[in-house]
Design an enzyme around this catalytic site. Structure first.
Site, PDB file in Angstrom:
ATOM      1  CB  ILE A   1      -1.637   0.628   1.380  1.00 25.11           C
ATOM      2  CG1 ILE A   1      -1.941  -1.773   0.929  1.00 25.11           C
ATOM      3  CG2 ILE A   1      -1.537   1.116   0.832  1.00 25.11           C
ATOM      4  CD1 ILE A   1      -2.374  -1.411   1.986  1.00 25.11           C
TER       5      ILE A   1
ATOM      6  CG  ASN B   1       6.122  -8.622   3.592  1.00 25.73           C
ATOM      7  OD1 ASN B   1       6.436  -9.570   3.017  1.00 25.73           O
ATOM      8  ND2 ASN B   1       4.754  -7.787   3.768  1.00 25.73           N
TER       9      ASN B   1
ATOM     10  CG  ASP C   1      13.749  -2.165  12.736  1.00 31.14           C
ATOM     11  OD1 ASP C   1      12.766  -0.759  12.693  1.00 31.14           O
ATOM     12  OD2 ASP C   1      13.828  -2.702  13.154  1.00 31.14           O
TER      13      ASP C   1
ATOM     14  CG  PHE D   1       1.865   2.853   4.559  1.00 30.12           C
ATOM     15  CD1 PHE D   1       0.599   2.314   4.656  1.00 30.12           C
ATOM     16  CD2 PHE D   1       1.967   3.594   4.106  1.00 30.12           C
ATOM     17  CE1 PHE D   1      -0.122   3.225   3.839  1.00 30.12           C
ATOM     18  CE2 PHE D   1       1.209   4.518   2.801  1.00 30.12           C
ATOM     19  CZ  PHE D   1       0.186   4.715   2.944  1.00 30.12           C
TER      20      PHE D   1
ATOM     21  CB  SER E   1      -6.644  -3.092   9.946  1.00 28.77           C
ATOM     22  OG  SER E   1      -7.731  -4.358  10.155  1.00 28.77           O
TER      23      SER E   1
ATOM     24  CE1 TYR F   1      -1.659  -6.174  10.605  1.00 30.34           C
ATOM     25  CE2 TYR F   1      -4.538  -7.119  10.908  1.00 30.34           C
ATOM     26  CZ  TYR F   1      -2.950  -6.112  10.160  1.00 30.34           C
ATOM     27  OH  TYR F   1      -2.971  -4.801   9.587  1.00 30.34           O
TER      28      TYR F   1
ATOM     29  CE  LYS G   1      -2.242  -2.306  11.437  1.00 31.42           C
ATOM     30  NZ  LYS G   1      -1.016  -1.240  11.018  1.00 31.42           N
TER      31      LYS G   1
ATOM     32  CG  ASN H   1      -4.024 -11.311   2.909  1.00 32.17           C
ATOM     33  OD1 ASN H   1      -3.525 -11.589   2.861  1.00 32.17           O
ATOM     34  ND2 ASN H   1      -5.313 -11.629   4.114  1.00 32.17           N
TER      35      ASN H   1
ATOM     36  NE  ARG I   1      -8.973 -17.696   6.442  1.00 30.13           N
ATOM     37  CZ  ARG I   1      -8.151 -16.780   5.214  1.00 30.13           C
ATOM     38  NH1 ARG I   1      -7.524 -16.945   5.053  1.00 30.13           N
ATOM     39  NH2 ARG I   1      -9.090 -16.018   5.998  1.00 30.13           N
TER      40      ARG I   1
ATOM     41  N   GLY J   1     -12.214 -18.738  12.451  1.00 33.80           N
ATOM     42  CA  GLY J   1     -11.842 -17.093  12.905  1.00 33.80           C
ATOM     43  C   GLY J   1     -12.045 -16.502  11.631  1.00 33.80           C
ATOM     44  CG  ASP J   2     -11.988 -16.913   6.989  1.00 32.07           C
ATOM     45  OD1 ASP J   2     -11.473 -15.910   8.082  1.00 32.07           O
ATOM     46  OD2 ASP J   2     -12.223 -17.132   6.153  1.00 32.07           O
TER      47      ASP J   2
HETATM   48  P1  NAD Z   1       3.163  -4.300   3.012  1.00 31.48           P
HETATM   49  O1  NAD Z   1       3.918  -5.745   4.612  1.00 31.48           O
HETATM   50  O2  NAD Z   1       3.744  -4.540   2.059  1.00 31.48           O
HETATM   51  O3  NAD Z   1       3.936  -3.184   3.470  1.00 31.48           O
HETATM   52  C1  NAD Z   1       4.774  -2.627   4.776  1.00 31.48           C
HETATM   53  C2  NAD Z   1       5.912  -2.606   4.884  1.00 31.48           C
HETATM   54  O4  NAD Z   1       7.224  -2.096   6.421  1.00 31.48           O
HETATM   55  C3  NAD Z   1       6.953  -3.297   4.426  1.00 31.48           C
HETATM   56  O5  NAD Z   1       7.997  -2.915   3.285  1.00 31.48           O
HETATM   57  C4  NAD Z   1       8.308  -4.100   5.290  1.00 31.48           C
HETATM   58  O6  NAD Z   1       9.601  -4.028   4.583  1.00 31.48           O
HETATM   59  C5  NAD Z   1       7.959  -2.561   6.279  1.00 31.48           C
HETATM   60  N1  NAD Z   1       8.644  -2.874   7.779  1.00 31.48           N
HETATM   61  C6  NAD Z   1       7.479  -3.276   8.287  1.00 31.48           C
HETATM   62  N2  NAD Z   1       7.988  -3.648   9.572  1.00 31.48           N
HETATM   63  C7  NAD Z   1       9.002  -2.336   8.972  1.00 31.48           C
HETATM   64  C8  NAD Z   1       9.715  -1.978  10.049  1.00 31.48           C
HETATM   65  N3  NAD Z   1       9.761  -2.393  11.580  1.00 31.48           N
HETATM   66  N4  NAD Z   1      10.629  -0.503  10.070  1.00 31.48           N
HETATM   67  C9  NAD Z   1      10.987  -0.023   8.659  1.00 31.48           C
HETATM   68  N5  NAD Z   1      10.037  -1.211   7.858  1.00 31.48           N
HETATM   69  C10 NAD Z   1       9.591  -1.739   8.061  1.00 31.48           C
HETATM   70  O7  NAD Z   1       2.220  -4.301   3.813  1.00 31.48           O
HETATM   71  P2  NAD Z   1       0.519  -3.686   2.715  1.00 31.48           P
HETATM   72  O8  NAD Z   1      -0.284  -4.323   2.802  1.00 31.48           O
HETATM   73  O9  NAD Z   1       1.591  -2.364   2.677  1.00 31.48           O
HETATM   74  O10 NAD Z   1       0.851  -2.632   4.802  1.00 31.48           O
HETATM   75  C11 NAD Z   1       0.667  -1.390   4.930  1.00 31.48           C
HETATM   76  C12 NAD Z   1       0.003  -1.210   6.111  1.00 31.48           C
HETATM   77  O11 NAD Z   1      -1.582  -1.388   6.135  1.00 31.48           O
HETATM   78  C13 NAD Z   1       0.337  -2.509   7.328  1.00 31.48           C
HETATM   79  O12 NAD Z   1       0.483  -1.153   8.576  1.00 31.48           O
HETATM   80  C14 NAD Z   1      -0.747  -3.115   7.493  1.00 31.48           C
HETATM   81  O13 NAD Z   1      -1.262  -3.668   8.763  1.00 31.48           O
HETATM   82  C15 NAD Z   1      -2.269  -2.344   7.191  1.00 31.48           C
HETATM   83  N6  NAD Z   1      -3.108  -3.020   6.925  1.00 31.48           N
HETATM   84  C16 NAD Z   1      -2.722  -4.058   5.593  1.00 31.48           C
HETATM   85  C17 NAD Z   1      -4.287  -4.765   5.239  1.00 31.48           C
HETATM   86  C18 NAD Z   1      -3.931  -5.049   4.035  1.00 31.48           C
HETATM   87  O14 NAD Z   1      -4.520  -6.132   3.856  1.00 31.48           O
HETATM   88  N7  NAD Z   1      -2.585  -5.006   3.227  1.00 31.48           N
HETATM   89  C19 NAD Z   1      -5.481  -4.488   5.517  1.00 31.48           C
HETATM   90  C20 NAD Z   1      -5.676  -3.344   6.775  1.00 31.48           C
HETATM   91  C21 NAD Z   1      -4.785  -3.002   7.422  1.00 31.48           C
HETATM   92  N1  UFG Z   2     -10.541 -16.985   1.484  1.00 29.88           N
HETATM   93  C1  UFG Z   2     -10.931 -17.940   0.573  1.00 29.88           C
HETATM   94  N2  UFG Z   2      -9.634 -19.265   0.752  1.00 29.88           N
HETATM   95  C2  UFG Z   2      -8.296 -18.506   0.638  1.00 29.88           C
HETATM   96  C3  UFG Z   2      -8.042 -17.850   0.880  1.00 29.88           C
HETATM   97  C4  UFG Z   2      -8.650 -16.433   1.879  1.00 29.88           C
HETATM   98  O1  UFG Z   2     -11.606 -18.980   0.193  1.00 29.88           O
HETATM   99  O2  UFG Z   2      -7.027 -19.275   0.029  1.00 29.88           O
HETATM  100  C5  UFG Z   2     -12.020 -16.128   1.513  1.00 29.88           C
HETATM  101  C6  UFG Z   2     -11.292 -16.388   3.162  1.00 29.88           C
HETATM  102  O3  UFG Z   2     -12.311 -16.870   3.732  1.00 29.88           O
HETATM  103  C7  UFG Z   2     -12.093 -14.674   3.510  1.00 29.88           C
HETATM  104  C8  UFG Z   2     -11.906 -14.037   2.098  1.00 29.88           C
HETATM  105  O4  UFG Z   2     -11.183 -14.782   0.965  1.00 29.88           O
HETATM  106  O5  UFG Z   2     -13.863 -14.737   3.799  1.00 29.88           O
HETATM  107  C9  UFG Z   2     -10.985 -12.818   1.994  1.00 29.88           C
HETATM  108  O6  UFG Z   2     -10.080 -13.801   2.702  1.00 29.88           O
HETATM  109  P1  UFG Z   2      -8.582 -12.552   2.792  1.00 29.88           P
HETATM  110  O7  UFG Z   2      -7.434 -13.634   4.087  1.00 29.88           O
HETATM  111  O8  UFG Z   2      -7.949 -12.053   2.393  1.00 29.88           O
HETATM  112  O9  UFG Z   2      -9.104 -11.595   3.762  1.00 29.88           O
HETATM  113  P2  UFG Z   2      -9.844 -11.268   5.711  1.00 29.88           P
HETATM  114  O10 UFG Z   2     -10.638 -10.760   5.173  1.00 29.88           O
HETATM  115  O11 UFG Z   2      -9.680 -12.996   5.718  1.00 29.88           O
HETATM  116  O12 UFG Z   2      -8.620 -10.516   6.178  1.00 29.88           O
HETATM  117  C10 UFG Z   2      -7.891  -9.424   5.844  1.00 29.88           C
HETATM  118  C11 UFG Z   2      -6.862  -9.323   5.854  1.00 29.88           C
HETATM  119  C12 UFG Z   2      -6.449  -8.825   7.742  1.00 29.88           C
HETATM  120  C13 UFG Z   2      -7.228  -7.184   8.074  1.00 29.88           C
HETATM  121  C14 UFG Z   2      -8.769  -8.013   7.868  1.00 29.88           C
HETATM  122  C15 UFG Z   2      -9.897  -6.548   7.435  1.00 29.88           C
HETATM  123  O13 UFG Z   2      -5.862 -10.841   5.930  1.00 29.88           O
HETATM  124  O14 UFG Z   2      -4.799  -8.292   8.252  1.00 29.88           O
HETATM  125  O15 UFG Z   2      -8.842  -8.110   5.806  1.00 29.88           O
HETATM  126  O16 UFG Z   2     -11.068  -6.286   7.104  1.00 29.88           O
HETATM  127  F1  UFG Z   2      -7.303  -7.507   8.940  1.00 29.88           F
END
Ligand code: NAD
Ligand code: UFG
Length: 336
Positions: free
Chosen positions: A12, A35, A58, A80, A124, A149, A153, A199, A293, A295-296
């Site tokens: 993101i 990551n 870091d 982020f 989130s 996790y 948040k 995901n 799954r 927890g879903d």
């Molecule tokens: P991402 O893992 O792709 O990006 C996170 C970045 O932070 C990575 O590049 C990683 O290398 C860096 N990072 C982690 N810890 C660090 C540290 N201590 N110092 C420096 N860099 C560090 O994840 P994303 O999907 O881009 O998510 C960004 C943010 O949004 C996260 O905080 C995540 O929890 C939040 N978020 C993501 C989702 C999702 O589904 N992707 C949903 C809700 C919230």
């Molecule tokens: N799913 C499948 N098969 C897979 C993976 C996922 O059927 O192989 C389904 C899951 O059961 C769920 C849906 O696809 O119904 C979405 O699952 P994701 O794992 O993509 O996403 P979640 O909704 O479980 O969780 C995501 C992020 C979390 C965040 C949350 C917030 O992974 O970090 O959204 O809404 F907290």
């Protein structure tokens, strides 16, 4: 305006940097590549034709964050950086609490010392926990999250509320993302987790590019129209643009704490996602139905009205765009 983007080479973060640069912001990134990959910085520059300043390291390091603030006049921070894998957080809770909490507290402390008080936090939808209705609105209380996790948040939201109470010259925005998917139209940036994805979309992409054999749809017996789970998927470029709206809003309305859902407001089932992916990309996905799954939740989606009213933001991209752009990235990165 100069914005520090922590985690700016992540999924993101990288998309948000592109939008910031396109809008004329100056961008400073800090990331430790835990990551993400170093080449993402070059890709951001290639897409935007603009320069960025990058610090590898870091966010938990006091010394590094001090150095960044000493060397740059930072006007605001988008935070982020953090770990985000739900399953891993259950196995390694200390690692999650340490990284997500310590990085945030360290950052806030240095910001306070430098009198930089505009902060946008990646929260989130997970902070809502289980509610009585599937449509989540910002006025709902945070409820018990199902994993460490999610608790990081929720805890960080609480820390930010306490900080604002202690000093209301802070300008804090909590953005609660729903399910980000999709990629930049260039196909250069996207979500490419290491190892086997958890995901839905990254998993679909690995199956569609024959890196994994088949997708399992987790549960077909939920009380939803087609029996599969419903989520609110949001294109990452729309999500990135939401951060720019939040920054603009923060500048125009200083000294407050705001909370916004960033979602489309529309629920999409896993089956709809799979069917649409097949249709727009003209392919067949190998998939089976499996057990639910753990927890879903069966269904949740955003009430996206507050962001529309106050930030003048809403999603513009369609489910078809999400499927098309995601696949484009997968094909592109496989051939690299
Ligand atoms: P991402 O893992 O792709 O990006 C996170 C970045 O932070 C990575 O590049 C990683 O290398 C860096 N990072 C982690 N810890 C660090 C540290 N201590 N110092 C420096 N860099 C560090 O994840 P994303 O999907 O881009 O998510 C960004 C943010 O949004 C996260 O905080 C995540 O929890 C939040 N978020 C993501 C989702 C999702 O589904 N992707 C949903 C809700 C919230
Ligand atoms: N799913 C499948 N098969 C897979 C993976 C996922 O059927 O192989 C389904 C899951 O059961 C769920 C849906 O696809 O119904 C979405 O699952 P994701 O794992 O993509 O996403 P979640 O909704 O479980 O969780 C995501 C992020 C979390 C965040 C949350 C917030 O992974 O970090 O959204 O809404 F907290």
């Amino acid at each position: 305006m100069k914005i520090l983007v922590t985690g700016g080479t992540g999924y993101i973060g990288s998309h948000t940097c592109v939008e910031l640069l396109n809008e004329g912001y100056e961008v400073v990134i800090v990331d430790n590549f835990s990551n993400s990959k170093p080449e993402v910085t070059e890709k951001i520059k290639k897409i935007t034709n603009k320069d960025i300043k990058f610090y590898k390291g870091d966010v938990c390091s006091r010394e590094l964050i001090e150095k960044i603030f000493n060397e740059n006049e930072i006007d605001g921070v988008i935070h982020f950086a953090g770990y985000k894998a739900v399953g891993e957080s259950v196995k390694k809770p200390l690692m999650y609490y340490q990284n997500n909490l310590e990085s945030t507290i360290n950052l806030l402390d240095v910001m306070q010392n430098h009198n930089c008080k505009t902060f946008i936090f990646s929260s989130s939808a997970t902070v809502y926990g289980i509610q009585d209705t599937p449509k989540y609105v910002e006025t709902m209380e945070r409820r018990k999250q199902s994993n460490p996790y999610g608790r990081t948040k929720s805890m960080i939201e609480q820390i930010l509320e306490d900080l604002y109470t202690s000093d209301n010259s802070w300008n804090i925005t909590l953005l609660r993302y729903f399910n980000p998917v999709g990629s930049h139209e260039s196909g250069l940036l996207g979500d490419d987790p290491s190892g086997i994805p958890n995901n839905l979309m990254p998993y679909i992409l690995r199956v569609s590019t024959h890196q994994l054999e088949k997708l399992t749809i987790f549960g077909r017996d939920y009380e939803t129209p087609d029996g599969t789970c419903i989520r609110d998927y949001i294109h990452v470029v729309d999500l990135a643009k939401g951060h720019l709206k939040a920054l603009k809003h923060a500048k125009e309305n200083p000294s407050n704490l705001y909370i916004y859902n960033l979602g489309s407001g529309k629920g999409i089932s896993v089956q709809e996602m799979v069917d649409t992916f097949e249709k727009v990309n003209n392919l067949k996905l190998n998939y089976v139905y499996g057990e639910r799954r753990a927890g879903d939740l069966p269904e949740y989606y955003a009430d996206a009205n507050k962001a529309l009213k106050e930030l003048n933001w809403k999603t513009e991209k369609t489910l078809e765009d999400m499927c098309k752009d995601s696949y484009n990235f997968a094909i592109n990165s496989k051939s690299e």
